[in-house]
Design a protein around this motif. Structure first.
Motif, PDB file in Angstrom:
ATOM      1  N   PHE A   1       0.832  -1.198   0.000  1.00 23.11           N
ATOM      2  CA  PHE A   1       0.000   0.000   0.000  1.00 23.11           C
ATOM      3  C   PHE A   1       0.872   1.256   0.000  1.00 23.11           C
ATOM      4  O   PHE A   1       0.590   2.222  -0.716  1.00 23.11           O
ATOM      5  N   ILE A   2       1.936   1.245   0.813  1.00 21.42           N
ATOM      6  CA  ILE A   2       2.827   2.395   0.895  1.00 21.42           C
ATOM      7  C   ILE A   2       3.527   2.629  -0.438  1.00 21.42           C
ATOM      8  O   ILE A   2       3.606   3.758  -0.931  1.00 21.42           O
ATOM      9  N   GLU A   3       4.035   1.550  -1.053  1.00 29.71           N
ATOM     10  CA  GLU A   3       4.740   1.699  -2.323  1.00 29.71           C
ATOM     11  C   GLU A   3       3.800   2.181  -3.423  1.00 29.71           C
ATOM     12  O   GLU A   3       4.173   3.037  -4.241  1.00 29.71           O
ATOM     13  N   ALA A   4       2.574   1.661  -3.454  1.00 25.16           N
ATOM     14  CA  ALA A   4       1.593   2.122  -4.444  1.00 25.16           C
ATOM     15  C   ALA A   4       1.282   3.600  -4.216  1.00 25.16           C
ATOM     16  O   ALA A   4       1.133   4.372  -5.171  1.00 25.16           O
ATOM     17  N   GLY A   5       1.198   3.997  -2.943  1.00 19.34           N
ATOM     18  CA  GLY A   5       0.935   5.393  -2.622  1.00 19.34           C
ATOM     19  C   GLY A   5       2.071   6.302  -3.053  1.00 19.34           C
ATOM     20  O   GLY A   5       1.845   7.415  -3.545  1.00 19.34           O
ATOM     21  N   ILE A   6       3.310   5.852  -2.870  1.00 25.69           N
ATOM     22  CA  ILE A   6       4.472   6.643  -3.270  1.00 25.69           C
ATOM     23  C   ILE A   6       4.482   6.830  -4.792  1.00 25.69           C
ATOM     24  O   ILE A   6       4.741   7.924  -5.300  1.00 25.69           O
ATOM     25  N   ARG A   7       4.203   5.749  -5.520  1.00 29.82           N
ATOM     26  CA  ARG A   7       4.159   5.850  -6.989  1.00 29.82           C
ATOM     27  C   ARG A   7       3.026   6.789  -7.424  1.00 29.82           C
ATOM     28  O   ARG A   7       3.197   7.599  -8.345  1.00 29.82           O
ATOM     29  N   TRP A   8       1.880   6.664  -6.774  1.00 34.31           N
ATOM     30  CA  TRP A   8       0.740   7.525  -7.090  1.00 34.31           C
ATOM     31  C   TRP A   8       1.086   8.987  -6.842  1.00 34.31           C
ATOM     32  O   TRP A   8       0.801   9.861  -7.665  1.00 34.31           O
ATOM     33  N   ARG A   9       1.697   9.256  -5.689  1.00 34.53           N
ATOM     34  CA  ARG A   9       2.058  10.634  -5.348  1.00 34.53           C
ATOM     35  C   ARG A   9       3.064  11.199  -6.337  1.00 34.53           C
ATOM     36  O   ARG A   9       2.979  12.362  -6.749  1.00 34.53           O
ATOM     37  N   HIS A  10       4.039  10.373  -6.720  1.00 31.29           N
ATOM     38  CA  HIS A  10       5.047  10.815  -7.684  1.00 31.29           C
ATOM     39  C   HIS A  10       4.388  11.183  -9.007  1.00 31.29           C
ATOM     40  O   HIS A  10       4.741  12.197  -9.632  1.00 31.29           O
ATOM     41  N   GLN A  11       3.411  10.382  -9.436  1.00 36.56           N
ATOM     42  CA  GLN A  11       2.690  10.664 -10.669  1.00 36.56           C
ATOM     43  C   GLN A  11       1.905  11.973 -10.550  1.00 36.56           C
ATOM     44  O   GLN A  11       1.871  12.782 -11.488  1.00 36.56           O
ATOM     45  N   GLN A  12       1.281  12.187  -9.375  1.00 33.19           N
ATOM     46  CA  GLN A  12       0.543  13.427  -9.155  1.00 33.19           C
ATOM     47  C   GLN A  12       1.468  14.634  -9.227  1.00 33.19           C
ATOM     48  O   GLN A  12       1.135  15.655  -9.844  1.00 33.19           O
ATOM     49  N   ARG A  13       2.627  14.527  -8.596  1.00 36.36           N
ATOM     50  CA  ARG A  13       3.590  15.628  -8.624  1.00 36.36           C
ATOM     51  C   ARG A  13       4.062  15.910 -10.040  1.00 36.36           C
ATOM     52  O   ARG A  13       4.220  17.066 -10.437  1.00 36.36           O
ATOM     53  N   ARG A  14       4.307  14.854 -10.807  1.00 38.89           N
ATOM     54  CA  ARG A  14       4.784  15.023 -12.177  1.00 38.89           C
ATOM     55  C   ARG A  14       3.716  15.711 -13.028  1.00 38.89           C
ATOM     56  O   ARG A  14       4.030  16.615 -13.817  1.00 38.89           O
ATOM     57  N   GLU A  15       2.454  15.312 -12.857  1.00 45.39           N
ATOM     58  CA  GLU A  15       1.371  15.934 -13.616  1.00 45.39           C
ATOM     59  C   GLU A  15       1.210  17.404 -13.232  1.00 45.39           C
ATOM     60  O   GLU A  15       0.969  18.261 -14.097  1.00 45.39           O
ATOM     61  N   GLN A  16       1.346  17.694 -11.936  1.00 42.33           N
ATOM     62  CA  GLN A  16       1.236  19.081 -11.490  1.00 42.33           C
ATOM     63  C   GLN A  16       2.371  19.924 -12.057  1.00 42.33           C
ATOM     64  O   GLN A  16       2.165  21.079 -12.450  1.00 42.33           O
ATOM     65  N   GLN A  17       3.578  19.345 -12.109  1.00 39.39           N
ATOM     66  CA  GLN A  17       4.723  20.052 -12.675  1.00 39.39           C
ATOM     67  C   GLN A  17       4.499  20.330 -14.159  1.00 39.39           C
ATOM     68  O   GLN A  17       4.793  21.432 -14.645  1.00 39.39           O
ATOM     69  N   GLU A  18       3.952  19.354 -14.856  1.00 37.24           N
ATOM     70  CA  GLU A  18       3.673  19.529 -16.285  1.00 37.24           C
ATOM     71  C   GLU A  18       2.625  20.618 -16.492  1.00 37.24           C
ATOM     72  O   GLU A  18       2.716  21.406 -17.441  1.00 37.24           O
ATOM     73  N   GLU A  19       1.621  20.681 -15.601  1.00 30.90           N
ATOM     74  CA  GLU A  19       0.596  21.713 -15.696  1.00 30.90           C
ATOM     75  C   GLU A  19       1.198  23.100 -15.464  1.00 30.90           C
ATOM     76  O   GLU A  19       0.846  24.056 -16.162  1.00 30.90           O
ATOM     77  N   ARG A  20       2.110  23.187 -14.485  1.00 31.82           N
ATOM     78  CA  ARG A  20       2.757  24.492 -14.213  1.00 31.82           C
ATOM     79  C   ARG A  20       3.609  24.923 -15.393  1.00 31.82           C
ATOM     80  O   ARG A  20       3.627  26.102 -15.752  1.00 31.82           O
ATOM     81  N   GLU A  21       4.321  23.952 -15.971  1.00 26.57           N
ATOM     82  CA  GLU A  21       5.166  24.299 -17.123  1.00 26.57           C
ATOM     83  C   GLU A  21       4.307  24.731 -18.297  1.00 26.57           C
ATOM     84  O   GLU A  21       4.666  25.658 -19.030  1.00 26.57           O
ATOM     85  N   ALA A  22       3.168  24.062 -18.492  1.00 25.81           N
ATOM     86  CA  ALA A  22       2.268  24.417 -19.585  1.00 25.81           C
ATOM     87  C   ALA A  22       1.669  25.819 -19.365  1.00 25.81           C
ATOM     88  O   ALA A  22       1.375  26.535 -20.326  1.00 25.81           O
ATOM     89  N   ALA A  23       1.495  26.190 -18.080  1.00 26.18           N
ATOM     90  CA  ALA A  23       0.950  27.504 -17.751  1.00 26.18           C
ATOM     91  C   ALA A  23       2.016  28.591 -17.797  1.00 26.18           C
ATOM     92  O   ALA A  23       1.714  29.766 -17.574  1.00 26.18           O
ATOM     93  N   GLY A  24       3.270  28.177 -18.056  1.00 26.77           N
ATOM     94  CA  GLY A  24       4.353  29.143 -18.196  1.00 26.77           C
ATOM     95  C   GLY A  24       4.939  29.615 -16.904  1.00 26.77           C
ATOM     96  O   GLY A  24       5.545  30.705 -16.844  1.00 26.77           O
ATOM     97  N   GLU A  25       4.763  28.853 -15.821  1.00 32.99           N
ATOM     98  CA  GLU A  25       5.326  29.263 -14.515  1.00 32.99           C
ATOM     99  C   GLU A  25       6.829  29.077 -14.488  1.00 32.99           C
ATOM    100  O   GLU A  25       7.333  28.108 -15.038  1.00 32.99           O
TER     101      GLU A  25
END
Length: 379
Positions: free
Chosen positions: A355-379
């Motif tokens: 459960f912990i490892e799945a959560g870590i992978r999930w969180r990493h994916q969320q962070r990556r998507e958020q970073q991509e959204e910020r880059e797309a927004a020109g931050e």
């Protein structure tokens, strides 16, 4: 395993190893180990036991990382040699052994990969975990105590040092709340994905009619504050109350006012400590936890401002994050990652790594998507 499958599995293992090695940086690990070894051998290291334990624990963690990395590299070379030998001699037994080894290697590399995903600002730190009973009456208090046992057993499985900092017992059974520290490298990074609301569905052992009961408990995970964090708390911002420590059922543990409750007036954050031997120790422990919570709050506010500027109105994860069902079927399911198991007893006994490892992978994916959204927004 067919020839093409074996080749793909071997190529996958090699690629995964290269990615892990790039992230962990073997040369950088050796340099940090050398510095820590000098620090660990310095005279008077153990004059400050808390610092000495941090140094030796960090050294052991880095040595273990390097050992696993070097072992994986050696195993990759060996399995390639083994596969070539089996093919040259047309030896099915040797080829079968090579197949088993590459499967095992890929599994071990997947475990090592988790380490590379713990790259948050505080992921390396020890963790302070607070469990609070929620809706569900006596069942919720009992459920909170079951969760406390689950995390203690998980820590024991890994040989992590734990320390109960505060426990508030419920009148009939279970606990109202408990705070404990897990002192191990990356304890916060791993346990932080456990934060949120945990729901239990079962036939209540406290209901004489045997009805099904749904209970809730909240888990809060914060990093242990360090002297370099610079969280200043003026005396005028806190109220300190002292009282007698107590045990299960309200029985007096001692007759001195050693327990401490600190209220941070600007935020109304309340921290209680009673498991240390003296009022001074309890106050110091409570202040450390308060500083940790204020540190997390500060970063949450900074992150919230960034989201508002970016127009991100998505709700944060971590409210109801996992369900534990014991009736009418047996199932534990994480509502964020989708990972589930029917081995409920194993989970309650601390087998929660998946459960912990799945959560870590999930969180990493969320962070990556958020970073991509910020880059797309020109931050």
């Amino acid at each position: 395993m067919a020839e093409v499958d074996f080749s793909q599995a071997l190529a996958q293992a090699r690629a995964k190893y290269e990615m892990i090695a790039k992230a962990l940086d073997p040369e950088g690990l050796r340099s940090r180990i050398a510095d820590l070894e000098k620090e660990a051998s310095a005279p008077g290291l153990w004059d400050d036991q808390e610092n000495a334990q941090k140094v030796t624990s960090k050294l052991s963690s880095l040595q273990s990382q390097l050992k696993h990395l070097e072992s994986a590299s050696s195993r990759l070379d060996d399995v390639e040699t083994l596969e070539e030998l089996g093919r040259e001699e047309n030896d099915r037994d040797v080829l079968a052994e090579a197949n088993r080894e590459v499967e095992s290697l890929n599994s071990d590399l997947a475990d090592m990969e988790i380490q590379t995903l713990l790259d948050g600002e505080y992921d390396e730190r020890a963790a302070v975990v607070t469990i609070r009973s929620g809706a569900g009456g006596v069942d919720a208090a009992d459920w909170a105590q079951m969760l406390l046992r689950m995390y203690m057993r998980w820590s024991e499985r890994h040989g992590f040092k734990t320390k109960i900092m505060d426990t508030s017992y419920a009148e009939e059974a279970g606990i109202k709340s408990a705070t404990f520290q897990v002192d191990a490298p990356y304890a916060y990074g791993r346990l932080s994905v456990e934060g949120g609301t945990h729901r239990l569905v079962r036939i209540s052992p406290f209901d004489n009619q045997g009805r099904r009961q749904t209970s809730f408990a909240a888990v809060e995970v914060i990093p242990l504050v360090e002297p370099t964090d610079h969280i200043d708390i003026p005396d005028s911002d806190i109220r300190v109350d002292t009282y007698c420590s107590s045990g299960p059922g309200g029985q007096g543990v001692n007759t001195t006012y050693s327990a401490v409750r600190i209220t941070h007036l600007p935020t109304n954050i309340v921290v209680t400590m009673q498991d240390e031997r003296s009022q001074i120790q309890n106050r110091a422990a409570a202040m450390a936890v308060l500083q940790s919570r204020l540190l997390v709050l500060r970063h949450e506010e900074e992150a919230k401002k960034k989201k508002e500027l970016a127009g991100d109105i998505k709700a944060s994860w971590g409210d109801q994050m996992r369900s534990y069902v014991l009736h009418p079927y047996q199932m534990v399911k994480d509502l964020r990652t989708g990972y589930e198991t029917s081995d409920t007893q194993g989970v309650f006994d601390g087998n929660i790594d998946a459960f912990i490892e799945a959560g870590i992978r999930w969180r990493h994916q969320q962070r990556r998507e958020q970073q991509e959204e910020r880059e797309a927004a020109g931050e």
